[in-house]
Design a protein around this motif. Structure first.
Motif, short mmCIF file in Angstrom:
data_model
loop_
_atom_site.label_atom_id
_atom_site.label_comp_id
_atom_site.label_asym_id
_atom_site.label_seq_id
_atom_site.Cartn_x
_atom_site.Cartn_y
_atom_site.Cartn_z
N TYR A 433 -4.73 -3.33 -5.98
CA TYR A 433 -5.17 -3.63 -4.62
C TYR A 433 -4.48 -2.70 -3.62
O TYR A 433 -5.08 -2.23 -2.64
CB TYR A 433 -4.89 -5.09 -4.27
N GLU A 434 -3.19 -2.44 -3.85
CA GLU A 434 -2.46 -1.53 -2.96
C GLU A 434 -3.07 -0.14 -3.00
O GLU A 434 -3.16 0.54 -1.96
CB GLU A 434 -0.98 -1.48 -3.38
N MET A 435 -3.48 0.29 -4.18
CA MET A 435 -4.13 1.59 -4.32
C MET A 435 -5.43 1.65 -3.51
O MET A 435 -5.67 2.59 -2.74
CB MET A 435 -4.41 1.87 -5.81
N LEU A 436 -6.26 0.61 -3.67
CA LEU A 436 -7.54 0.58 -2.95
C LEU A 436 -7.32 0.46 -1.45
O LEU A 436 -8.03 1.10 -0.66
CB LEU A 436 -8.38 -0.59 -3.47
N ASP A 437 -6.33 -0.32 -1.02
CA ASP A 437 -6.04 -0.48 0.40
C ASP A 437 -5.59 0.84 1.03
O ASP A 437 -5.79 1.06 2.24
CB ASP A 437 -4.96 -1.54 0.62
N ALA A 438 -5.00 1.69 0.21
CA ALA A 438 -4.53 2.99 0.70
C ALA A 438 -5.66 4.01 0.76
O ALA A 438 -5.43 5.18 1.10
CB ALA A 438 -3.40 3.51 -0.18
N GLY A 439 -6.88 3.57 0.42
CA GLY A 439 -8.02 4.47 0.48
C GLY A 439 -8.19 5.33 -0.75
O GLY A 439 -8.97 6.30 -0.75
N ILE A 440 -7.48 5.00 -1.83
CA ILE A 440 -7.60 5.75 -3.08
C ILE A 440 -8.51 4.96 -4.01
O ILE A 440 -8.19 3.82 -4.39
CB ILE A 440 -6.21 5.97 -3.72
N GLY A 441 -9.66 5.56 -4.35
CA GLY A 441 -10.69 4.80 -5.05
C GLY A 441 -10.82 5.06 -6.53
O GLY A 441 -11.72 4.50 -7.17
N SER A 442 -9.94 5.89 -7.12
CA SER A 442 -10.03 6.14 -8.56
C SER A 442 -8.65 6.41 -9.12
O SER A 442 -7.73 6.83 -8.41
CB SER A 442 -10.94 7.35 -8.84
N PHE A 443 -8.49 6.16 -10.41
CA PHE A 443 -7.20 6.36 -11.06
C PHE A 443 -6.94 7.84 -11.35
O PHE A 443 -5.79 8.25 -11.46
CB PHE A 443 -7.14 5.56 -12.37
#
Length: 801
Positions: A433-443
C-alpha cells in the motif's frame, strides 16, 4: 585473495550427492565422492569370498550410487567420459585426502547430530581457507558449524542445489553468522559463472526462499483444489505451460519429485513456523495424507497421484487418483472452457492475464491461488528476503516458472489486483500500500535500458544487481532497442555496434518470416554494424523448418515452389557463411534441422551447455537440404590428413544424419561434429547472448575477412556409395529400417558421395548444394514422406513407415 576451484570433495553419494559430483565433473573439476563403508557383506560378496576389508566392498555403497546415477535419465553428465573425473572412496579410509581439496560439500542425511559429527572429522583434515558447505534444505546453517574452529566458521555456508543439479538453475547461498563476506561473494559469482546457476542470496530461515514459497504454493493449491472439487488431470492442465510453469503441472511434478520429499518439507515448516500467519496451509491436505499413509509417493513407488498400469500385452493405461474415493480411475482428458478460449493467445503475459480474469471455475481457481500466493509473498519480506526480486529469482530457477509471484502480480496490474485481493480476504502486506500511495504502480520497471525493482527500504526503484553482464531481450524491448521486426523475427541493437536477431515463431520454426529476418539482419549489419548475433530467449533455439508450407506445396505437387523454397533457404544459409561481417549463432536446448544448419554456417557458435542439436530431416522423410548435408561432408573432408581415406569416419557422419542423431549436450554436439574446436560453450544461459556479442567483437577486432567458397571438398563417389549401400542393405535385411528409410538413406549417400563419380574428386560447395536440393525435391514427391510430415504436423509424433 584469488581463489581457484580445481578439486571438489562431495561427502555423501545419494541421489543429490552423486548428481552434484557429476555437475562439477561436467565443468572440468576433479571430484572426490565419499560415503560410508558397508557394515556387512552382501550375499554376492559372501559367495565371492570377499571380506569387509576388500577394496570393492569398502566402496560398494559409493560405487553403486554413482553407477546408478550415471545410468539414470535424463543423464546428469554431459558426456560419459566426464565421469572419469570422479574418484570414489569412503569416510573411514579417505577423509585424509580432503587436505588437498579446494571445496568440501556435505550432502548426507538431514540429521543435525550426524552432520556435526562428520564436520568434526572433516576439520581434522581440511586445509585452512578451503571452502566448506552443506547442501541442507532444512537444517539451520548457524547450528551446523557450532563448536568448529574460527577458520571453519568463516569459510562455511549453505549451498543449496536443486535436484537435478544439471538441469535446475537454482543455487541458494546461505551465509552463516561468521561467514566472511568475500566467501559469500565468491560463491555467488562461482555459481553463476562456472556452474551456470541462478545464485540467490538467502537468509538462514526455514526452507530458505524457494522451498518456503514453492512448497507453500503447492500445499495451498491442493487445499484449494480439494475445496473446489477439482480433479488431477484438470489441475495439471491448468498449472502447466499454459501459465508459464513446468509442463508436468502440479500433481505430475509431485509424482516425479517424490511426494515424500514434499511432505518432509511441509511437515518441517508446519512444525517450526510458529509465527507464520499462514502456518495452517502447510498442514497436509487429506489427499496428501492418504497417499502418504499408503506410501504412494509417485514414480519411485509406482503409484502416486497417477498410476501407470502395464498390461501383459505390452499396452499401457494411465489412471489418476479419484479424490472422492481415493481409488484410481482412468485419466481424464478434461475440456476446459478457459483454455479453449485462450488457445489463440501466444503471448504468455497476455494469456496469464486473460485466464486469471476468466469468469468460470478455472478463473476462480487461478484467482484463489494467485491472490493467496501474492499475499503470502508480500508478508515474507523482510523475513526471508529483503528484496522482492530474490523471491522471483529463486522460485523461477528452482521450480521452473517463467514468471515469479511479483512478476505475475505486475502482469495482472498491482493496483487492480490489490482491490480484488481485498474482496477475497487476501489483503497484502502494508508495504504494498505504501508503494501504491507513493505513486509507484509496479514492482519492476525498465529505466534507461536496465531492469529495476521496487526497493522497500528506500521506497524507490533500484537496479536489479547481477544483470550488468547479461543481455536480456525483454529488457531491450522495453528500452525501445528494437530496430526492425516482422511476424516471425525481430532485430535489436545489442550495444557496442552489434545487432541481434531473435526468432519468435511457434517453436521458433524457420519459415518465410525468419528467412526474411536473417537476410535483413545480415544486410543491416553489413551496412552499419560490426556484426550480428542470432539467438533468442525462447524455450528452444529452433525446432527446424516450418513444414506446413512445404506440406501444402508437396500435396499440390507444386515442385517449382518447393525448389524455390529450398534454393532460398540454401542461399540464406550461405549468406550467413559469406557475409562481410562476423555472424555468431547462439543455440540452446533444441537446435534441430534448419536450426542446426544455421549454426553450422556461422562464423562461430556460442552454444549453451544444454544443447540438443541434430539434423533430423529423415524423421519426416527428407534429407538436410539447407546446406546441412553439404556442411557435414565438408567438415569430414577438411579433417582428412594426407593419404587418409578414412571412409569409416565418413560412414559415422552418414549414420549420424541417417539415424537423426541428436546431441544430449553441447559437449556431445562437439563429438558429433556439429560444433567445432573454434566454437564456445556458455554454462549460464543468461550470459550466452552477451558472450556471443563478445565473440562478434573479437572477430571484428581481429580484422574479420569474408570467407571464400570452398571448392576442395573431397568426395569418394562409387567407393563410398558401395560402402553406404552395404550398410543400408544389411540394416534393411535385419529389419532395422523400412524400405522408405532405405530410400532416404540412399539419397543421402548419393549427396555425401558426390554422386556416381568414378574416383575420389574435389568438388565445390555449390555442387553439393545442388545435389542436396535435387534429393530433397525428389523425396517431397514420395507418398510416404507426406505421411511422415502429416504425422508430425497433425499428431505431433514421428511416423515410421
Amino acid at each position: 585473495m584469488k581463489r581457484t576451484i580445481e578439486k571438489v570433495a562431495v561427502l555423501g553419494s545419494g541421489i543429490m550427492g552423486s548428481r552434484i559430483a557429476c555437475h562439477f565433473a561436467n565443468i572440468g573439476v576433479k571430484v572426490l565422492l565419499l560415503d560410508i563403508r558397508p557394515k556387512e557383506l552382501s550375499e554376492a560378496e559372501k559367495k565371492k569370498g570377499l571380506t569387509l576389508e576388500s577394496p570393492s566392498v569398502k566402496n560398494r555403497i559409493v560405487d553403486k550410487a554413482l553407477a546408478d546415477t550415471l545410468s539414470s535419465k535424463p543423464s546428469p553428465i554431459y558426456e560419459k567420459d566426464f565421469a572419469g573425473r570422479i574418484t570414489t572412496g569412503n569416510f573411514d579410509d579417505d577423509l585424509h585426502r580432503l587436505s588437498d581439496y579446494d571445496w568440501i560439500i556435505e550432502v548426507i542425511v538431514e540429521n543435525l547430530e550426524i552432520k556435526q559429527g562428520l564436520f568434526e572429522k572433516v576439520e581434522k583434515y581440511r586445509k585452512a581457507g578451503s571452502l566448506i558447505s552443506s547442501n541442507t534444505s532444512g537444517i539451520p546453517i548457524h547450528l551446523m558449524a557450532d563448536n568448529r574452529s574460527e577458520d571453519f566458521q568463516k569459510c562455511f555456508a549453505g549451498t543449496h542445489f536443486f535436484n537435478p543439479p544439471r538441469y535446475l538453475r537454482l543455487l541458494e547461498i546461505i551465509p552463516g553468522p561468521q561467514t566472511k563476506p568475500e566467501i559469500v561473494d565468491f560463491l555467488m559469482d562461482y555459481g553463476d559463472r562456472f556452474l551456470g546457476k541462478e545464485t540467490v542470496l538467502c537468509k538462514d530461515t526455514p526452507a530458505f526462499i524457494a522451498n518456503r514459497i514453492g512448497v507453500y504454493a503447492i500445499m495451498s493449491a491442493i487445499h484449494t483444489i480439494e475445496d473446489m472439487g477439482m480433479g488431477v488431470s484438470e489441475v495439471d492442465k491448468l498449472t502447466g505451460t499454459v501459465i508459464g510453469r513446468a509442463k508436468s503441472g502440479t500433481f505430475r511434478t509431485l509424482d516425479v519429485v517424490g511426494l515424500d520429499t514434499t511432505v518432509h518439507v511441509a511437515n518441517n515448516l508446519h512444525k517450526v513456523l510458529e509465527h507464520d500467519e499462514s502456518r495452517q496451509r502447510f498442514e497436509l491436505p487429506k489427499s496428501v495424507s492418504v497417499l502418504k499413509e499408503n506410501e504412494w509417493y509417485g514414480d519411485k513407488s509406482g503409484k502416486g497421484f497417477y498410476h501407470m498400469i502395464r498390461h501383459d500385452d505390452g499396452s499401457k493405461e494411465l489412471k489418476e487418483i479419484d479424490f472422492s474415493t481415493y481409488t484410481y480411475k482412468p485419466a481424464e482428458k478434461p475440456k476446459i472452457k478457459a483454455l479453449d478460449a485462450a488457445k489463440g493467445i501466444e503471448n504468455l503475459r497476455k494469456r496469464i492475464k486473460f485466464l486469471v480474469n476468466f469468469e468460470d471455475k478455472s478463473g476462480e481457481f487461478y484467482r484463489k491461488t494467485f491472490f493467496d500466493l501474492f499475499r503470502y509473498c508480500s508478508n515474507r519480506i523482510p523475513e526471508i528476503a529483503d528484496d522482492l526480486y530474490r523471491i522471483d529469482q529463486a522460485v523461477c530457477a528452482g521450480f521452473g516458472w517463467e514468471y515469479g509471484p511479483f512478476e505475475n502480480w505486475d502482469i495482472l496490474g498491482v493496483s487492480d489486483t490489490v482491490k480484488k485481493m481485498e474482496e477475497s480476504g487476501d489483503k497484502p502486506a502494508e508495504w504494498v500500500y505504501e508503494m501504491l500511495d507513493a505513486g509507484i504502480g509496479s514492482f519492476y520497471q525498465v529505466i534507461d535500458g536496465k531492469r529495476n525493482y521496487y526497493h522497500i527500504g528506500s521506497k524507490s526503484y533500484q537496479e536489479v544487481p547481477g544483470l550488468e553482464d547479461f543481455i536480456l531481450l525483454d529488457t531491450l524491448k522495453s528500452a525501445n532497442k528494437k530496430i526492425w521486426s516482422n511476424e516471425g523475427a525481430s532485430i535489436y541493437d545489442l550495444g557496442e555496434e552489434v545487432i541481434g536477431l531473435e526468432f519468435h515463431t511457434k517453436m521458433n520454426s524457420l519459415g518465410q518470416e525468419v528467412v526474411e529476418g536473417i537476410n535483413k539482419a545480415i544486410g543491416l549489419a553489413e551496412q552499419s554494424y560490426k556484426g550480428l548475433v542470432i539467438g533468442n530467449e525462447g524455450p528452444n533455439f529452433s525446432a527446424g523448418a516450418n513444414l506446413a508450407m512445404l506440406y501444402m506445396y508437396a500435396g499440390d505437387q507444386d515442385f517449382d515452389e518447393i525448389d524455390l523454397m529450398i534454393a532460398q533457404f540454401q542461399q540464406t544459409m550461405m549468406r550467413a557463411r559469406f557475409s562481410s561481417v562476423p555472424v555468431v549463432v547462439a543455440p540452446h536446448n533444441m537446435a534441430l534441422g534448419g536450426g542446426c544448419e544455421l549454426s553450422l554456417h556461422a562464423d562461430l557458435v556460442q552454444a549453451h551447455a544444454e544443447l540438443y542439436m541434430g539434423l533430423v530431416e529423415v524423421g519426416v522423410g527428407l534429407i538436410p537440404a539447407g546446406g546441412g548435408t553439404k556442411e557435414m561432408t565438408l567438415r569430414f573432408s577438411q579433417s582428412l590428413t594426407s593419404g587418409d581415406v578414412a571412409l569409416n569416419r565418413l560412414q559415422e557422419t552418414f549414420m549420424n544424419i541417417a539415424t537423426a542423431k541428436v546431441s544430449t549436450s553441447a559437449a556431445e554436439a562437439a563429438g558429433l561434429g556439429y560444433l567445432e574446436q573454434k566454437d564456445s560453450i556458455s554454462i549460464n544461459r543468461k550470459r550466452q547472448l552477451a558472450e556471443a556479442r563478445q565473440k562478434v567483437l573479437m572477430l571484428h577486432d581481429a580484422g574479420y575477412t569474408q570467407p571464400l567458397e570452398r571448392k576442395d571438398i573431397r568426395v569418394f563417389g562409387k567407393s563410398s556409395l558401395a560402402l553406404f549401400e552395404a550398410g543400408i542393405t544389411g540394416m534393411r535385411y535385419g529389419s532395422y529400417i523400412s524400405e522408405h528409410d532405405a530410400k532416404i538413406a540412399r539419397k543421402l549417400a548419393w549427396v555425401m558421395s558426390g554422386g556416381d563419380l568414378s574416383e575420389a574428386t574435389e568438388v565445390s560447395e555449390k555442387y553439393l548444394l545442388e545435389l542436396e536440393r535435387e534429393a530433397f525435391l525428389s523425396l517431397t514427391g514420395e507418398k510416404k514422406t507426406l505421411e511422415r510430415i502429416h504425422s508430425i504436423l497433425f499428431k505431433g509424433k514421428p511416423l515410421r513407415n
